[in-house]
Design an enzyme around this catalytic site. Structure first.
Site, mmCIF file in Angstrom:
data_model
loop_
_atom_site.group_PDB
_atom_site.id
_atom_site.type_symbol
_atom_site.label_atom_id
_atom_site.label_comp_id
_atom_site.label_asym_id
_atom_site.label_seq_id
_atom_site.Cartn_x
_atom_site.Cartn_y
_atom_site.Cartn_z
ATOM 1 N N CYS A 5 0.920 -1.254 0.022
ATOM 2 C CA CYS A 5 0.103 -0.034 -0.170
ATOM 3 C C CYS A 5 0.969 1.176 0.006
ATOM 4 O O CYS A 5 1.758 1.560 0.835
ATOM 5 C CB CYS A 5 -1.082 -0.028 1.257
ATOM 6 S SG CYS A 5 -1.801 1.419 1.442
ATOM 7 N N HIS A 98 -6.546 3.210 0.224
ATOM 8 C CA HIS A 98 -6.101 3.338 1.793
ATOM 9 C C HIS A 98 -6.893 4.984 2.145
ATOM 10 O O HIS A 98 -6.609 5.834 1.448
ATOM 11 C CB HIS A 98 -4.583 3.705 1.882
ATOM 12 C CG HIS A 98 -4.056 3.860 3.328
ATOM 13 N ND1 HIS A 98 -2.895 3.240 4.134
ATOM 14 C CD2 HIS A 98 -4.416 5.085 4.174
ATOM 15 C CE1 HIS A 98 -2.729 3.891 5.235
ATOM 16 N NE2 HIS A 98 -3.525 4.939 5.275
ATOM 17 N N HIS A 100 -8.338 8.020 2.664
ATOM 18 C CA HIS A 100 -7.836 9.386 2.597
ATOM 19 C C HIS A 100 -8.749 10.418 2.302
ATOM 20 O O HIS A 100 -9.795 10.200 1.507
ATOM 21 C CB HIS A 100 -6.576 9.494 1.595
ATOM 22 C CG HIS A 100 -7.090 9.085 0.115
ATOM 23 N ND1 HIS A 100 -7.237 7.749 -0.190
ATOM 24 C CD2 HIS A 100 -7.325 9.824 -1.033
ATOM 25 C CE1 HIS A 100 -7.575 7.778 -1.524
ATOM 26 N NE2 HIS A 100 -7.746 8.964 -1.972
#
Ligand code: 5GP
Ligand code: ZN
Length: 117
Positions: A5, A98, A100
């Protein structure tokens, strides 16, 4: 940490970024391809794949991210306002898996933010 990631690697310092804020929970850094004069990404350091993965157990960090956004708005002189955006999943056009939040400012935004269908 998820080994493949990109934002986990940025959080761990393995990939460089231009940091604008950091604490134990959150990192804020400049977006590589800014879409406004100010374009910062706020991420939890812990890996959460998307907004669809927010639960009663981890939701406190979202509140914390918004506290940091309000603090950054003052530091970055976004006195006239700003926009916080979360893209989630395929229809939301999320490209990094991920969690955000985009913080955009320094110009008048358009609305709606997507083409009419
Ligand atoms: P999304 O499309 O998932 O909502 O947003 C991902 C954002 O991450 C994009 O605005 C893209 O420019 C930014 N981004 C992707 N890779 C990197 C990187 O390695 N460094 C930085 N600073 N931003 C990145
Ligand atoms: Zn991650």
């Amino acid at each position: 940490m998820m080994s493949d990631c990109i934002f986990c690697k940025i959080a761990a310092g393995e990939i460089p970024s231009t940091k604008v804020y950091e604490d134990d929970i959150v990192l804020a850094f400049k977006d590589l391809e800014p879409q406004a004069p100010t374009h910062v990404l706020l991420i939890p350091k812990a890996h959460i794949a998307s907004a669809a993965e927010i639960t009663p157990e981890n939701s406190a960090l979202v509140a914390h991210i918004f506290e940091v956004a309000a603090k950054l708005a003052k530091e970055l002189r976004l006195d006239n306002g700003f926009r916080v955006v979360n893209n989630c999943g395929e229809d939301g056009m999320q490209s990094v898996q991920h969690l955000h939040f985009h913080m955009l400012g320094g110009k008048k935004m358009g609305w709606p933010p997507y083409p009419a269908n």
